[in-house]
Design a protein around this motif. Sequence first.
Motif, PDB file in Angstrom:
ATOM      1  N   SER A 175      -3.481  -0.381  -6.192  1.00  0.00           N
ATOM      2  CA  SER A 175      -2.900  -0.174  -5.080  1.00  0.00           C
ATOM      3  C   SER A 175      -3.655   0.361  -4.142  1.00  0.00           C
ATOM      4  O   SER A 175      -4.286   1.528  -4.351  1.00  0.00           O
ATOM      5  CB  SER A 175      -1.382   0.466  -5.270  1.00  0.00           C
ATOM      6  N   PRO A 176      -3.752  -0.137  -2.800  1.00  0.00           N
ATOM      7  CA  PRO A 176      -4.523   0.716  -1.736  1.00  0.00           C
ATOM      8  C   PRO A 176      -3.589   1.988  -1.298  1.00  0.00           C
ATOM      9  O   PRO A 176      -2.527   2.000  -1.152  1.00  0.00           O
ATOM     10  CB  PRO A 176      -4.507  -0.208  -0.427  1.00  0.00           C
ATOM     11  N   ILE A 205      -4.989  11.616  -3.734  1.00  0.00           N
ATOM     12  CA  ILE A 205      -6.054  11.373  -4.936  1.00  0.00           C
ATOM     13  C   ILE A 205      -5.215  11.102  -6.197  1.00  0.00           C
ATOM     14  O   ILE A 205      -5.692  10.146  -6.882  1.00  0.00           O
ATOM     15  CB  ILE A 205      -7.091  12.626  -5.064  1.00  0.00           C
ATOM     16  N   GLY A 206      -4.052  11.836  -6.454  1.00  0.00           N
ATOM     17  CA  GLY A 206      -3.497  11.487  -7.871  1.00  0.00           C
ATOM     18  C   GLY A 206      -3.017  10.296  -7.680  1.00  0.00           C
ATOM     19  O   GLY A 206      -2.866   9.537  -8.637  1.00  0.00           O
ATOM     20  N   ALA A 207      -2.269   9.875  -6.574  1.00  0.00           N
ATOM     21  CA  ALA A 207      -1.724   8.443  -6.419  1.00  0.00           C
ATOM     22  C   ALA A 207      -2.645   7.473  -6.458  1.00  0.00           C
ATOM     23  O   ALA A 207      -2.299   6.467  -7.414  1.00  0.00           O
ATOM     24  CB  ALA A 207      -0.853   8.475  -5.101  1.00  0.00           C
ATOM     25  N   GLN A 208      -3.909   7.465  -6.137  1.00  0.00           N
ATOM     26  CA  GLN A 208      -4.894   6.456  -6.364  1.00  0.00           C
ATOM     27  C   GLN A 208      -5.318   6.364  -7.779  1.00  0.00           C
ATOM     28  O   GLN A 208      -5.530   5.192  -8.362  1.00  0.00           O
ATOM     29  CB  GLN A 208      -6.031   6.857  -5.340  1.00  0.00           C
ATOM     30  N   ASN A 259     -12.247  -1.559   2.384  1.00  0.00           N
ATOM     31  CA  ASN A 259     -13.167  -2.411   1.665  1.00  0.00           C
ATOM     32  C   ASN A 259     -14.557  -1.530   1.129  1.00  0.00           C
ATOM     33  O   ASN A 259     -15.629  -2.385   0.996  1.00  0.00           O
ATOM     34  CB  ASN A 259     -13.737  -3.593   2.533  1.00  0.00           C
ATOM     35  N   THR A 260     -14.502  -0.277   1.383  1.00  0.00           N
ATOM     36  CA  THR A 260     -15.682   0.438   1.045  1.00  0.00           C
ATOM     37  C   THR A 260     -15.436   1.294  -0.161  1.00  0.00           C
ATOM     38  O   THR A 260     -14.453   1.697  -0.464  1.00  0.00           O
ATOM     39  CB  THR A 260     -15.920   1.564   2.247  1.00  0.00           C
ATOM     40  N   GLY A 264       0.761  -1.279   0.089  1.00  0.00           N
ATOM     41  CA  GLY A 264      -0.122  -0.056  -0.147  1.00  0.00           C
ATOM     42  C   GLY A 264       0.795   1.327   0.025  1.00  0.00           C
ATOM     43  O   GLY A 264       1.919   1.260   0.667  1.00  0.00           O
ATOM     44  N   ILE A 265       0.282   2.359  -0.467  1.00  0.00           N
ATOM     45  CA  ILE A 265       0.865   3.763  -0.712  1.00  0.00           C
ATOM     46  C   ILE A 265       0.671   4.486   0.457  1.00  0.00           C
ATOM     47  O   ILE A 265      -0.690   4.729   0.767  1.00  0.00           O
ATOM     48  CB  ILE A 265       0.443   4.199  -1.965  1.00  0.00           C
TER      49      ILE A 265
END
Length: 348
Positions: free
Chosen positions: A201-202, A192-195, A301-302, A150-151
């Motif tokens: 990746s979480p 937000i940009g990373a996601q 998980n949401t 995860g990040i």
Amino acid sequence: MRPSRCCICRGTGNQTFRRGTVIPQADVILAVGCRFSDRITSSYRPGVTFNIPETKLVQIDIDGFEIGRNYPVEVGVVGDAKVSLAALRTALAEAGEAGEAYRKSEYFGELQVLKAQWDEHLRPMQTTDHLPMTNSRAMVEIRKALPRHGILVTDSSNPANQAFNEFPIYSPRTNIVAGGMSGIGFGVPAAIGAQIAAPDSPVLALVGDGSFLQTGTELATAAMLGVPLVVVVLNNGGWEAIKDLQINLFGADRKAITEWTTPKGEPYFANVTEFARSLGCTAERIEDPAALADAVTRAFNTPGPVVLEVMSAHQLPWTEMHPTGWWDITVPAYHHATRVDYVARRGF
């Protein structure tokens, strides 16, 4: 890259191990992509973090202007970090110096003792059930729930500074920071940009309430796009990093603006949970540290963006960040005894 829990790695920046033990006593330092800013050098005070030029510096950087800019170098190498380290590894192998032989050395054993001492130093704040919870305890619980790949995205101020030294990172490109500019408000939009860039990746943003009040409105974009990131807001009702500096430098009676209050003088805490919900995010407030890891797991998980408002400590000693070095923050002359001590430490 070695994981931060590797047997020869511990922490980041100027609080690696306990300053005054390892780095100032080194014969040689190999620095790769390190700017040697005042933040990681104890404001260049000799012998605290570094003891250069007595310690010989080998500096590798892709920017030639960084070589020798803040410390004299014994050897300077202008080059890409990955390519340079690969060449160094090949040279060590050819010389028969590669492998795991270092584990049998006396110095390696000393490092393990120092690592254990540092862990013991951190442990009280990481395990306490004190309410509001400490940032250290919150990070322990978050790490339990954030997958190893995860990040983590941090901002600036206390959460980021503590994460440098207390939040284990296991893989390359999983720790995004604001860099040396201390740009408060970086965390939420960067996450937000990373996601969006790494949809498989979480991603978890770890920010303070001061940061969240700068750019938290960007969560509206995340809600509209359905970006499934998790934002943890450590809510302590103020600018805690600055407040602690004010208290430590000038005394508890010299706090100014950093402890948020209403016009009636009552403590002010932004209702982060309701604000996030108003933007279309799932949100909940967490007060019990034992409930935080499960909350982070639920959040991953949401669907869509989730905000966890974590009520965190806002009084010393529970907000202490384990300082081990020195930072040149000027003390005015009218603080007589404190000024004398500051000048003695500064050295000029």
